[in-house]
Design a protein around this motif. Structure first.
Motif, PDB file in Angstrom:
ATOM      1  N   CYS A  68       0.851  -1.196   0.000  1.00  0.00           N
ATOM      2  CA  CYS A  68       0.000   0.000   0.000  1.00  0.00           C
ATOM      3  C   CYS A  68       0.888   1.248   0.000  1.00  0.00           C
ATOM      4  O   CYS A  68       1.843   1.341   0.787  1.00  0.00           O
ATOM      5  CB  CYS A  68      -0.887  -0.023   1.243  1.00  0.00           C
ATOM      6  N   PRO A  69       0.579   2.204  -0.869  1.00  0.00           N
ATOM      7  CA  PRO A  69       1.409   3.412  -0.931  1.00  0.00           C
ATOM      8  C   PRO A  69       1.191   4.334   0.277  1.00  0.00           C
ATOM      9  O   PRO A  69       0.657   5.441   0.158  1.00  0.00           O
ATOM     10  CB  PRO A  69       0.962   4.075  -2.249  1.00  0.00           C
ATOM     11  N   VAL A  70       1.603   3.851   1.414  1.00  0.00           N
ATOM     12  CA  VAL A  70       1.431   4.547   2.693  1.00  0.00           C
ATOM     13  C   VAL A  70       2.692   4.281   3.522  1.00  0.00           C
ATOM     14  O   VAL A  70       3.341   3.248   3.341  1.00  0.00           O
ATOM     15  CB  VAL A  70       0.168   3.989   3.415  1.00  0.00           C
ATOM     16  N   GLY A  71       3.030   5.196   4.416  1.00  0.00           N
ATOM     17  CA  GLY A  71       4.151   4.980   5.350  1.00  0.00           C
ATOM     18  C   GLY A  71       5.484   4.832   4.634  1.00  0.00           C
ATOM     19  O   GLY A  71       5.763   5.523   3.662  1.00  0.00           O
ATOM     20  N   ARG A  72       6.294   3.889   5.128  1.00  0.00           N
ATOM     21  CA  ARG A  72       7.643   3.735   4.559  1.00  0.00           C
ATOM     22  C   ARG A  72       7.618   3.343   3.094  1.00  0.00           C
ATOM     23  O   ARG A  72       8.507   3.703   2.338  1.00  0.00           O
ATOM     24  CB  ARG A  72       8.433   2.675   5.332  1.00  0.00           C
ATOM     25  N   PHE A  73       6.595   2.573   2.674  1.00  0.00           N
ATOM     26  CA  PHE A  73       6.561   2.183   1.268  1.00  0.00           C
ATOM     27  C   PHE A  73       6.324   3.413   0.384  1.00  0.00           C
ATOM     28  O   PHE A  73       6.915   3.521  -0.697  1.00  0.00           O
ATOM     29  CB  PHE A  73       5.493   1.108   1.018  1.00  0.00           C
ATOM     30  N   LEU A  74       5.525   4.337   0.864  1.00  0.00           N
ATOM     31  CA  LEU A  74       5.310   5.574   0.097  1.00  0.00           C
ATOM     32  C   LEU A  74       6.627   6.363   0.014  1.00  0.00           C
ATOM     33  O   LEU A  74       6.994   6.858  -1.059  1.00  0.00           O
ATOM     34  CB  LEU A  74       4.200   6.415   0.749  1.00  0.00           C
ATOM     35  N   ASP A  75       7.319   6.436   1.128  1.00  0.00           N
ATOM     36  CA  ASP A  75       8.639   7.096   1.134  1.00  0.00           C
ATOM     37  C   ASP A  75       9.542   6.487   0.072  1.00  0.00           C
ATOM     38  O   ASP A  75      10.206   7.192  -0.685  1.00  0.00           O
ATOM     39  CB  ASP A  75       9.357   6.837   2.484  1.00  0.00           C
ATOM     40  N   TYR A  76       9.543   5.147   0.049  1.00  0.00           N
ATOM     41  CA  TYR A  76      10.411   4.439  -0.883  1.00  0.00           C
ATOM     42  C   TYR A  76      10.013   4.727  -2.337  1.00  0.00           C
ATOM     43  O   TYR A  76      10.865   4.933  -3.204  1.00  0.00           O
ATOM     44  CB  TYR A  76      10.384   2.924  -0.596  1.00  0.00           C
ATOM     45  N   LEU A  77       8.695   4.746  -2.571  1.00  0.00           N
ATOM     46  CA  LEU A  77       8.221   5.034  -3.934  1.00  0.00           C
ATOM     47  C   LEU A  77       8.721   6.404  -4.403  1.00  0.00           C
ATOM     48  O   LEU A  77       9.116   6.573  -5.555  1.00  0.00           O
ATOM     49  CB  LEU A  77       6.688   5.014  -3.980  1.00  0.00           C
ATOM     50  N   ILE A  78       8.689   7.353  -3.491  1.00  0.00           N
ATOM     51  CA  ILE A  78       9.114   8.709  -3.857  1.00  0.00           C
ATOM     52  C   ILE A  78      10.629   8.735  -4.067  1.00  0.00           C
ATOM     53  O   ILE A  78      11.108   9.228  -5.087  1.00  0.00           O
ATOM     54  CB  ILE A  78       8.740   9.711  -2.722  1.00  0.00           C
ATOM     55  N   ARG A  79      11.356   8.192  -3.095  1.00  0.00           N
ATOM     56  CA  ARG A  79      12.827   8.218  -3.171  1.00  0.00           C
ATOM     57  C   ARG A  79      13.340   7.522  -4.427  1.00  0.00           C
ATOM     58  O   ARG A  79      14.273   7.966  -5.067  1.00  0.00           O
ATOM     59  CB  ARG A  79      13.418   7.483  -1.959  1.00  0.00           C
ATOM     60  N   SER A  80      12.697   6.411  -4.789  1.00  0.00           N
ATOM     61  CA  SER A  80      13.180   5.653  -5.945  1.00  0.00           C
ATOM     62  C   SER A  80      12.544   6.154  -7.249  1.00  0.00           C
ATOM     63  O   SER A  80      12.731   5.537  -8.300  1.00  0.00           O
ATOM     64  CB  SER A  80      12.863   4.166  -5.748  1.00  0.00           C
ATOM     65  N   GLU A  81      11.787   7.234  -7.152  1.00  0.00           N
ATOM     66  CA  GLU A  81      11.108   7.847  -8.314  1.00  0.00           C
ATOM     67  C   GLU A  81      10.189   6.857  -9.020  1.00  0.00           C
ATOM     68  O   GLU A  81      10.086   6.828 -10.240  1.00  0.00           O
ATOM     69  CB  GLU A  81      12.143   8.425  -9.286  1.00  0.00           C
ATOM     70  N   ASN A  82       9.524   6.007  -8.247  1.00  0.00           N
ATOM     71  CA  ASN A  82       8.595   5.027  -8.813  1.00  0.00           C
ATOM     72  C   ASN A  82       7.135   5.346  -8.503  1.00  0.00           C
ATOM     73  O   ASN A  82       6.254   4.570  -8.858  1.00  0.00           O
ATOM     74  CB  ASN A  82       8.906   3.630  -8.239  1.00  0.00           C
TER      75      ASN A  82
END
Ligand code: SF4
Ligand code: SF4
Lengths: 111, 329
Positions: free
Chosen positions: B224-238
């Motif tokens: 789910c694009p929430v919490g740390r996974f959302l952070d990761y999505l942003i950082r990795s430009e995904n």
């Protein structure tokens, strides 16, 4: 209009290949669905075959789609690369096999 | 990333793709079959994808009074399943007491455990307690490759989970003729969506057999694009690509059976949510339904209107996803 031939967004356009020829297009999708679904071979094995074929056929859309599908089915980068090497070696082998023609002609004609 | 920033990011997708535009009418709960308790955000691990942003530094733990109220509610109502999650539930000091009470009600009691914690001498006794009380264990194991698991969850996690699975199997978990259930959770170690649950389960069973361990079912869950996974999505430009995949694979049939329609989620402080994801976005139940466990009202809550946002696409992509795995088989 995009100013390039290949656009990643066009992958989402794939279902529209039925446009202008709906019946034939639908038949293709029916065939595509059956051919790629799990049967005697698993979905995972078929996805690796599809990835190797799409790489050999240089189709960026299918490479994108099947890399993602392989990932989603737990296939690793190492396993995908092994499959691509099978494709690459088959392509190389098929070129080299055609050298038979060359060898036959050379042997026949040279003194 | 704080909650308001997360909501801002989730709102930054093209307006025509908003979840609210996709659904044809408001979504309402149909029942409360599952009471999911998030008993705390404290965890021995700090996984890279964790939507709870759990870790050893977190202090939030569900108090005994909240657990007592939950116990009263499940005793008095026909709620069939009590699903205990966290953080690491074992780190809540009242869990042992709560399990001893709730397992006497003859209902399905699930503990979502990372299993690594059961290797710690301070928590090892839960192993016997779970087996003795017939607790269903849902264990996180995102992959059958050790390097992938360890990349997401930390060094040596895979080997520790497998070692604990061996002990659980020896206690009767996932054995033929045994009622003790050990289910595993798969979630992608990356920014792609999971494939067919059945295919993954087949492969998990085959690969884990090589380590001498067995389990019952695999629950495949979309990150789910929430919490740390959302952070990761942003950082990795995904982020854009991931959201576009979720939007493109939106499945209206899955919407009919999303878990919030049959689950009520209780936060560590007793606040009520439609699901654990809404909990992490600080979006309590709304539209007039009571928002705290001390004000629990079955009639109001079982037909409440669900609070939705763009992260909801993770439940409706492809075959759909829930805490019990894929929605369509
Ligand atoms: S994903 Fe689970 S085990 Fe990992 S940090 Fe979050 S709560 Fe803990
Ligand atoms: S994320 Fe949305 S759709 Fe999914 S369970 Fe929560 S409220 Fe329901």
């Amino acid at each position: 209009m995009s100013n390039q031939y290949y656009d990643p967004k066009d992958l989402a356009d794939f279902p529209k290949i039925t446009d202008y020829a709906t019946e034939t297009g639908d038949k293709f999708f029916e065939y595509y669905g059956k051919a790629t679904a799990a049967g005697a071979l698993s979905e995972r094995e078929k996805s690796l075959i599809a990835l190797a074929v799409s790489t050999v056929r240089h189709c960026p859309y299918c490479i994108d789609a099947y890399t993602n599908k392989c990932l989603s089915l737990g296939v690793t980068g190492d396993e995908m690369m092994e499959a691509i090497h099978v494709g690459a070696t088959m392509a190389a082998g098929d070129i080299l096999a055609h050298a038979t023609q060359m060898r036959k002609i050379v042997k026949k004609k040279e003194m | 990333m704080d909650v308001s920033k997360q909501l801002e990011v989730l709102s930054a997708i093209p307006k025509e793709n908003y979840f609210s535009c996709k659904i044809e009418q408001k979504l309402h709960a149909q029942s409360i079959d599952i009471l999911q308790l998030n008993v705390g955000k404290k965890c021995n691990l700090s996984c890279k994808h964790c939507h709870v942003e759990a870790g050893p530094h977190r202090k939030e733990l569900m108090a005994r009074e909240v657990l007592e109220k939950c116990l009263q509610i499940v005793t008095e109502n026909s709620i069939g399943t009590i699903d205990i999650t966290g953080g690491a539930p074992e780190m809540n000091p009242h869990l042992e007491w709560f399990l001893s009470q709730v397992t006497s009600l003859n209902k399905r009691v699930i503990v979502r455990s990372n299993l690594v914690i059961l290797n710690d001498p301070d928590y090892r006794h839960f192993l016997d307690l779970y087996a003795e009380k017939g607790v269903e264990i849902v264990a996180s194991l995102p992959d059958y490759h050790s390097d992938r698991v360890d990349r997401q969850r930390g060094p040596n996690v895979f080997s520790q989970v497998v070692a604990m699975m061996q002990k659980l199997n020896a206690k009767g978990y996932a054995q033929e003729q045994s009622k003790l259930q050990l289910n595993l959770v798969h979630n992608p170690v990356g920014t792609y969506v999971p494939g067919c649950q059945q295919s993954l389960e087949f492969e998990y069973k085959r690969r884990l057999a090589e380590h001498g361990v067995v389990f019952n079912q695999l629950f495949s869950i979309t990150n789910c694009p929430v919490g740390r996974f959302l952070d990761y999505l942003i950082r990795s430009e995904n982020f854009d690509d991931y959201m576009a995949t979720l939007v493109d694979t939106y499945n209206p049939n899955a919407l009919q059976s999303v878990m919030c329609r049959s689950t009520l989620s209780v936060g560590w402080d007793g606040v009520l949510f439609d699901c654990d994801f809404n909990q992490m976005l600080d979006m309590p139940v709304n539209h007039g339904a009571p928002t705290h466990i001390f004000d629990f009202d079955m009639d109001e809550l079982k037909k409440r209107e669900i609070v939705l946002h763009n992260h909801c696409y993770c439940c409706t992509a492809g075959a759909g996803s829930s805490c019990q795995g894929t929605l369509e088989h």
